[in-house]
Design an enzyme around this catalytic site. Sequence first.
Site, mmCIF file in Angstrom:
data_model
loop_
_atom_site.group_PDB
_atom_site.id
_atom_site.type_symbol
_atom_site.label_atom_id
_atom_site.label_comp_id
_atom_site.label_asym_id
_atom_site.label_seq_id
_atom_site.Cartn_x
_atom_site.Cartn_y
_atom_site.Cartn_z
ATOM 1 N N LYS A 126 33.433 -15.397 -6.651
ATOM 2 C CA LYS A 126 32.303 -14.589 -7.121
ATOM 3 C C LYS A 126 31.977 -13.474 -6.129
ATOM 4 O O LYS A 126 31.669 -12.356 -6.519
ATOM 5 C CB LYS A 126 31.101 -15.525 -7.324
ATOM 6 C CG LYS A 126 29.746 -14.887 -7.331
ATOM 7 C CD LYS A 126 29.423 -14.376 -8.685
ATOM 8 C CE LYS A 126 28.061 -13.728 -8.808
ATOM 9 N NZ LYS A 126 27.256 -13.597 -7.623
ATOM 10 N N HIS A 161 23.561 -24.012 -7.522
ATOM 11 C CA HIS A 161 23.891 -24.077 -8.953
ATOM 12 C C HIS A 161 25.319 -24.596 -9.073
ATOM 13 O O HIS A 161 25.947 -24.948 -8.070
ATOM 14 C CB HIS A 161 23.698 -22.702 -9.605
ATOM 15 C CG HIS A 161 24.372 -21.580 -8.874
ATOM 16 N ND1 HIS A 161 25.741 -21.483 -8.760
ATOM 17 C CD2 HIS A 161 23.871 -20.523 -8.185
ATOM 18 C CE1 HIS A 161 26.055 -20.408 -8.063
ATOM 19 N NE2 HIS A 161 24.935 -19.803 -7.687
ATOM 20 N N GLN A 169 21.811 -10.577 6.961
ATOM 21 C CA GLN A 169 22.625 -9.962 5.900
ATOM 22 C C GLN A 169 21.779 -9.280 4.829
ATOM 23 O O GLN A 169 22.319 -8.777 3.845
ATOM 24 C CB GLN A 169 23.588 -10.979 5.299
ATOM 25 C CG GLN A 169 22.951 -12.057 4.443
ATOM 26 C CD GLN A 169 23.959 -13.126 4.079
ATOM 27 O OE1 GLN A 169 24.429 -13.881 4.922
ATOM 28 N NE2 GLN A 169 24.312 -13.208 2.797
ATOM 29 N N HIS A 173 28.017 -23.346 -6.598
ATOM 30 C CA HIS A 173 28.026 -24.044 -5.309
ATOM 31 C C HIS A 173 28.584 -25.466 -5.484
ATOM 32 O O HIS A 173 29.343 -25.945 -4.639
ATOM 33 C CB HIS A 173 26.604 -24.162 -4.755
ATOM 34 C CG HIS A 173 25.904 -22.856 -4.518
ATOM 35 N ND1 HIS A 173 24.825 -22.443 -5.264
ATOM 36 C CD2 HIS A 173 26.118 -21.867 -3.616
ATOM 37 C CE1 HIS A 173 24.403 -21.270 -4.823
ATOM 38 N NE2 HIS A 173 25.169 -20.894 -3.832
ATOM 39 N N ARG A 193 20.475 -15.425 -7.940
ATOM 40 C CA ARG A 193 19.618 -14.300 -8.336
ATOM 41 C C ARG A 193 19.410 -14.217 -9.855
ATOM 42 O O ARG A 193 18.538 -13.473 -10.308
ATOM 43 C CB ARG A 193 20.194 -12.982 -7.810
ATOM 44 C CG ARG A 193 20.084 -12.863 -6.296
ATOM 45 C CD ARG A 193 20.461 -11.476 -5.790
ATOM 46 N NE ARG A 193 20.097 -11.295 -4.397
ATOM 47 C CZ ARG A 193 20.925 -11.439 -3.355
ATOM 48 N NH1 ARG A 193 22.183 -11.782 -3.547
ATOM 49 N NH2 ARG A 193 20.498 -11.252 -2.123
ATOM 50 N N MET A 248 23.353 -20.175 0.809
ATOM 51 C CA MET A 248 21.951 -19.793 1.054
ATOM 52 C C MET A 248 21.016 -20.638 0.189
ATOM 53 O O MET A 248 19.843 -20.280 -0.004
ATOM 54 C CB MET A 248 21.758 -18.303 0.774
ATOM 55 C CG MET A 248 22.621 -17.431 1.688
ATOM 56 S SD MET A 248 21.965 -15.787 1.950
ATOM 57 C CE MET A 248 21.965 -15.154 0.282
HETATM 58 P P1 AMP Z 1 25.391 -17.956 -1.686
HETATM 59 O O1 AMP Z 1 24.518 -19.157 -1.648
HETATM 60 O O2 AMP Z 1 25.092 -17.017 -2.811
HETATM 61 O O3 AMP Z 1 25.542 -17.283 -0.341
HETATM 62 O O4 AMP Z 1 26.846 -18.504 -2.020
HETATM 63 C C1 AMP Z 1 27.452 -19.509 -1.251
HETATM 64 C C2 AMP Z 1 28.886 -19.678 -1.691
HETATM 65 O O5 AMP Z 1 28.913 -20.027 -3.078
HETATM 66 C C3 AMP Z 1 29.707 -18.393 -1.544
HETATM 67 O O6 AMP Z 1 31.002 -18.715 -1.081
HETATM 68 C C4 AMP Z 1 29.739 -17.860 -2.951
HETATM 69 O O7 AMP Z 1 30.876 -17.065 -3.227
HETATM 70 C C5 AMP Z 1 29.796 -19.155 -3.741
HETATM 71 N N1 AMP Z 1 29.347 -18.915 -5.123
HETATM 72 C C6 AMP Z 1 28.187 -18.333 -5.522
HETATM 73 N N2 AMP Z 1 28.159 -18.221 -6.873
HETATM 74 C C7 AMP Z 1 29.330 -18.732 -7.326
HETATM 75 C C8 AMP Z 1 29.910 -18.900 -8.620
HETATM 76 N N3 AMP Z 1 29.284 -18.517 -9.721
HETATM 77 N N4 AMP Z 1 31.128 -19.460 -8.691
HETATM 78 C C9 AMP Z 1 31.792 -19.853 -7.581
HETATM 79 N N5 AMP Z 1 31.300 -19.731 -6.337
HETATM 80 C C10 AMP Z 1 30.093 -19.177 -6.203
#
Ligand code: AMP
Length: 283
Positions: free
Chosen positions: A149, A34, A61, A37, A187, A30
């Site tokens: 995570k 960081h 979602q 990702h 977040r 999304m």
């Molecule tokens: P998001 O952008 O939050 O939807 O996350 C995208 C992907 O990055 C998802 O597969 C998350 O599980 C992964 N992700 C987010 N934060 C972390 C983290 N701290 N360590 C590893 N993977 C992460």
Amino acid sequence: MLVVQTIAEVRKFVGEARESRKSVGFVPTMGALHEGHASLIRRAVERCDYVVLSVFVNPTQFGPSEDLAKYPRTFDADRQLADRLGVDLCFAPSASEMYAANCSTYVVPEGLQDALCGRSRPGHFRGVCTVVAKLFNIVRPDVAFFGQKDAQQAVIVQRMIEDLNFAVELEVLPTVREPDGLAMSSRNAYLSPAQRQDALCLFHALQAAFAAITRAQRDAAAIRAQMQQAIAAMPSARVEYIELVDAATLKPVTGLAGHHVLIALAVHVGATRLIDNIVVDVT
Ligand code: AMP
């Protein structure tokens, strides 16, 4: 790196990569990228010939009272990072590109969506499964990379891949943390300096759980109580759940012995909802 907004362009460029027999890796996000990702992207670049990143804040979602409107959006920085890391194609669609006005088909992960985060976020995993299924159909990757995570998300997506016969391999990568232990999350940007300090209670609670298991504690209730204590010490933190569940079925365990235990928690720090987890193989 190419940046595209339409499904047709993704199909064209990924199709060309496939024609030249390249393996396709996919990292759905999304945005507000960081190091968490980045770790997924690095692994995808290492493992696959052609890497697709999606940046899409998926409206389906988010619940009606959740943070869709204020979710951090940092596309310029995201695209620079993705380019530096070796992403080939960045797909950043609009909501209307992904969801036609008359869209009425959704993917519902029955059972698994009732555990952990699903209880306080009704419809969340329906939105996740729907968008991931759509993205899998658009990108048609060989391997998709997800983070531990979001442990429940990884279990649910794996189940969906099997249930709906997607020809995709899921690779789940470890949680990336700040030097002091806080799990990286888009977040975290919402936290004030004082809340950022308090947010460490999630990691401390997980450490306390791990230490208790190392000292031969096998009673889930006792471990939960200890974790609760670590969080109660922080003024701005409020527990949503602390759960010890089987890592595959997400069903609660009472005695830990012999289980692959997912210890997961969600905590509100001020107005920010944070999650974290560890998996422990308990003998
Ligand atoms: P998001 O952008 O939050 O939807 O996350 C995208 C992907 O990055 C998802 O597969 C998350 O599980 C992964 N992700 C987010 N934060 C972390 C983290 N701290 N360590 C590893 N993977 C992460």
